[in-house]
Design an enzyme around this catalytic site. Structure first.
Site, PDB file in Angstrom:
ATOM      1  N   TYR A 171      35.809 -18.566  82.918  1.00 55.05           N
ATOM      2  CA  TYR A 171      35.233 -17.580  83.831  1.00 55.05           C
ATOM      3  C   TYR A 171      35.831 -17.734  85.231  1.00 55.05           C
ATOM      4  CZ  TYR A 171      31.407 -16.367  80.580  1.00 55.05           C
ATOM      5  OH  TYR A 171      30.667 -15.928  79.523  1.00 55.05           O
ATOM      6  N   LYS A 204      36.378 -17.744  75.297  1.00 51.51           N
ATOM      7  CA  LYS A 204      35.379 -16.752  75.693  1.00 51.51           C
ATOM      8  C   LYS A 204      35.668 -16.306  77.117  1.00 51.51           C
ATOM      9  CE  LYS A 204      30.504 -16.172  76.872  1.00 51.51           C
ATOM     10  NZ  LYS A 204      29.232 -16.839  77.220  1.00 51.51           N
ATOM     11  N   GLY A 253      28.814 -10.877  76.418  1.00 53.49           N
ATOM     12  CA  GLY A 253      27.959  -9.696  76.432  1.00 53.49           C
ATOM     13  C   GLY A 253      27.414  -9.357  77.809  1.00 53.49           C
TER      14      GLY A 253
END
Length: 307
Positions: A171, A204, A253
């Site tokens: 991230y 991710k 999500g």
């Protein structure tokens, strides 16, 4: 479908039989078993955002056993959580769903611009709890990113030696990035590449926007005419940036939003060659029956049963 799993496993030829078996467990479990797609339930938000923000909208979520059961009943490929939540239910639900132990976490009581999560679990904990994989968050762009990269290198080495898979939350975040830049296509693709280079089996990332944050990268995107207009094109580029699609890339999500919006994102992930979703708040913040219907729709989109 089994051939697709074997194809994916062939990308990880440097790994031992135990690690490849655990990657296969993720790919061969639940409603999407054998398709090469994944829908994973992550519940680290109690630590990351606080209990009320995470669970008050659906109070069943305060109970860690609720999330095990939701992931199992919905047919998810795996369930990911920090140490405490997994310890609360790993024995009761042993063998019923692959588990991913999130090994570092960050709270918002001291929400600095350049985050450095604390290591809150170990590879030994993951083995004790019967996990198939460990999870670890890195924040490319943080002034502390080098420390996180070095932590991940050591943890990934131990995990692979023990036959576990490695899932990396990558991230972008930090004082050098604008808020818009955290999800810029050039930055998200870079974050995916960094995770792949650090040895992640599963990466991710957040869904990218068409914004270009880095001036030098912007010149290349424009001169090379890299297609990034649609979300499916951007997903395709992120997957391409992860060793030309030879690493499993799944997409976050995010915060709870309208169903149709999430379903459109799932279609873009599917059409762009993404491997699936890791969906927390959009799942467990709904009543269970609604969450089950929601997750089954997403799985149907990935499997091709729904358009």
């Amino acid at each position: 479908m089994a051939d697709r799993v074997q194809e994916i496993l062939s990308w990880y030829s440097s790994d031992n039989a135990g690690t490849r078996t655990n990657i296969a467990r993720l790919l061969r479990h639940g409603k999407l078993a054998g398709t090469g797609k994944l829908v994973i339930l992550p519940v680290d938000q109690g630590f990351e955002h606080g209990p009320a923000r995470s669970f008050a909208s659906n109070p069943g979520g305060y109970n860690p056993l609720y999330h095990f059961q939701l992931a199992i009943d919905a047919g998810c490929n795996a369930y990911a959580a920090p140490l405490g939540f997994l310890e609360a239910g790993a024995a009761e639900f042993a063998g019923r769903i692959p588990l991913i132990l999130k090994l570092n976490n960050h709270d918002v009581l001291h929400d600095e611009k350049d985050p450095l999560p604390s290591v809150t679990g170990s590879v030994k904990d993951a083995l004790r709890l019967g996990c198939s994989a460990v999870g670890f968050t890195i924040y490319p762009g943080s002034s502390h990113c080098n420390a996180m990269y070095e932590q991940l290198r050591a943890i990934a080495e131990d995990a692979k030696d023990c036959g576990l898979a490695v899932v990396v939350w990558s991230y972008p975040r930090g004082s050098v990035l604008s808020k818009e830049g955290e999800t810029a296509i050039d930055v998200v693709a870079y974050a995916a590449q960094i995770a792949a280079q650090l040895g992640a089996h599963v990466i991710k990332v957040k869904l990218p926007t068409a914004h270009l944050e880095q001036a030098a990268a912007k010149k290349v995107y424009e001169s090379a005419k890299i297609p990034i207009t649609t979300l499916a094109e951007r997903v395709k580029h992120v997957v391409q940036s992860s060793f030309d699609g030879r690493r499993i890339v799944i997409f976050s999500g995010g915060a709870k939003s309208e169903d149709d919006h999430v379903f459109e994102e799932a279609r873009a992930i599917r059409d762009g060659g993404g491997f699936g979703s890791i969906i927390g708040r959009n799942s467990f913040q709904r009543p269970k029956a609604e969450a089950m219907k929601f997750l089954h729709t997403i799985m149907g989109i990935y499997s091709g049963e729904m358009q």
